[in-house]
Design a protein around this motif. Sequence first.
Motif, PDB file in Angstrom:
ATOM      1  N   VAL A   1       0.873  -1.166   0.000  1.00  0.00           N
ATOM      2  CA  VAL A   1       0.000   0.000   0.000  1.00  0.00           C
ATOM      3  C   VAL A   1       0.916   1.225   0.000  1.00  0.00           C
ATOM      4  O   VAL A   1       1.745   1.398   0.894  1.00  0.00           O
ATOM      5  N   LEU A   2       0.773   2.045  -1.051  1.00  0.00           N
ATOM      6  CA  LEU A   2       1.599   3.236  -1.186  1.00  0.00           C
ATOM      7  C   LEU A   2       0.714   4.465  -1.133  1.00  0.00           C
ATOM      8  O   LEU A   2      -0.444   4.421  -1.545  1.00  0.00           O
ATOM      9  N   LYS A   3       1.271   5.565  -0.633  1.00  0.00           N
ATOM     10  CA  LYS A   3       0.498   6.801  -0.589  1.00  0.00           C
ATOM     11  C   LYS A   3       1.210   7.873  -1.400  1.00  0.00           C
ATOM     12  O   LYS A   3       2.420   7.812  -1.608  1.00  0.00           O
ATOM     13  N   ASP A   4       0.419   8.842  -1.883  1.00  0.00           N
ATOM     14  CA  ASP A   4       0.936   9.946  -2.694  1.00  0.00           C
ATOM     15  C   ASP A   4       1.780   9.436  -3.855  1.00  0.00           C
ATOM     16  O   ASP A   4       2.973   9.727  -3.981  1.00  0.00           O
ATOM     17  N   VAL A   5       1.144   8.667  -4.736  1.00  0.00           N
ATOM     18  CA  VAL A   5       1.833   7.992  -5.827  1.00  0.00           C
ATOM     19  C   VAL A   5       1.671   8.774  -7.123  1.00  0.00           C
ATOM     20  O   VAL A   5       0.612   9.341  -7.397  1.00  0.00           O
ATOM     21  N   GLU A   6       2.734   8.796  -7.921  1.00  0.00           N
ATOM     22  CA  GLU A   6       2.696   9.392  -9.246  1.00  0.00           C
ATOM     23  C   GLU A   6       3.031   8.331 -10.275  1.00  0.00           C
ATOM     24  O   GLU A   6       4.027   7.627 -10.141  1.00  0.00           O
ATOM     25  N   PHE A   7       2.192   8.223 -11.295  1.00  0.00           N
ATOM     26  CA  PHE A   7       2.454   7.355 -12.437  1.00  0.00           C
ATOM     27  C   PHE A   7       2.761   8.251 -13.618  1.00  0.00           C
ATOM     28  O   PHE A   7       2.010   9.174 -13.913  1.00  0.00           O
ATOM     29  N   ARG A   8       3.857   7.977 -14.305  1.00  0.00           N
ATOM     30  CA  ARG A   8       4.260   8.806 -15.437  1.00  0.00           C
ATOM     31  C   ARG A   8       4.504   7.952 -16.668  1.00  0.00           C
ATOM     32  O   ARG A   8       5.072   6.874 -16.578  1.00  0.00           O
ATOM     33  N   GLU A   9       4.080   8.495 -17.794  1.00  0.00           N
ATOM     34  CA  GLU A   9       4.395   7.877 -19.078  1.00  0.00           C
ATOM     35  C   GLU A   9       4.580   8.992 -20.081  1.00  0.00           C
ATOM     36  O   GLU A   9       3.615   9.664 -20.461  1.00  0.00           O
ATOM     37  N   VAL A  10       5.798   9.235 -20.465  1.00  0.00           N
ATOM     38  CA  VAL A  10       6.218  10.300 -21.374  1.00  0.00           C
ATOM     39  C   VAL A  10       5.638  11.640 -20.911  1.00  0.00           C
ATOM     40  O   VAL A  10       6.149  12.246 -19.995  1.00  0.00           O
ATOM     41  N   GLN A  11       4.539  12.092 -21.515  1.00  0.00           N
ATOM     42  CA  GLN A  11       3.959  13.400 -21.189  1.00  0.00           C
ATOM     43  C   GLN A  11       2.846  13.329 -20.156  1.00  0.00           C
ATOM     44  O   GLN A  11       2.427  14.348 -19.632  1.00  0.00           O
ATOM     45  N   GLU A  12       2.342  12.152 -19.884  1.00  0.00           N
ATOM     46  CA  GLU A  12       1.183  12.003 -19.002  1.00  0.00           C
ATOM     47  C   GLU A  12       1.609  11.767 -17.553  1.00  0.00           C
ATOM     48  O   GLU A  12       2.529  11.017 -17.273  1.00  0.00           O
ATOM     49  N   LEU A  13       0.930  12.437 -16.628  1.00  0.00           N
ATOM     50  CA  LEU A  13       1.196  12.284 -15.200  1.00  0.00           C
ATOM     51  C   LEU A  13      -0.125  12.084 -14.473  1.00  0.00           C
ATOM     52  O   LEU A  13      -1.056  12.870 -14.626  1.00  0.00           O
ATOM     53  N   ILE A  14      -0.203  11.002 -13.696  1.00  0.00           N
ATOM     54  CA  ILE A  14      -1.402  10.714 -12.915  1.00  0.00           C
ATOM     55  C   ILE A  14      -0.985  10.626 -11.448  1.00  0.00           C
ATOM     56  O   ILE A  14      -0.059   9.890 -11.101  1.00  0.00           O
ATOM     57  N   ARG A  15      -1.670  11.372 -10.596  1.00  0.00           N
ATOM     58  CA  ARG A  15      -1.398  11.343  -9.154  1.00  0.00           C
ATOM     59  C   ARG A  15      -2.584  10.721  -8.433  1.00  0.00           C
ATOM     60  O   ARG A  15      -3.735  11.046  -8.729  1.00  0.00           O
ATOM     61  N   VAL A  16      -2.278   9.846  -7.479  1.00  0.00           N
ATOM     62  CA  VAL A  16      -3.331   9.234  -6.674  1.00  0.00           C
ATOM     63  C   VAL A  16      -2.923   9.285  -5.204  1.00  0.00           C
ATOM     64  O   VAL A  16      -1.748   9.292  -4.872  1.00  0.00           O
TER      65      VAL A  16
END
Length: 95
Positions: A59-74
Amino acid sequence: MSYQLYRNTTLGHTLQESLDELIQCGQITHQLALKVLLQFDKAGHLETYRFCDNVWTFVLKDVEFREVQELIRVDKVKIVACDGKDEKKNVVGRI
């Protein structure tokens, strides 16, 4: 500045073993494995982890997923992983 605080944990050792296996199989390069480890060092937001019956749960908190130009924060993400070696045997048996 990144710290290697988590590298000596069970999780860190397991990540390193998994990366080594991927390198040996030719699925990733040494450079990519190093980038993964450096990102692991920076992250440090692991809230909980558990290993039970050959299943890892993170279980992780304050996660960022990145792929080239796209950034998703959860806020939180739960990762469940199991040993694929046993599954390969079962899949072959079903064919």
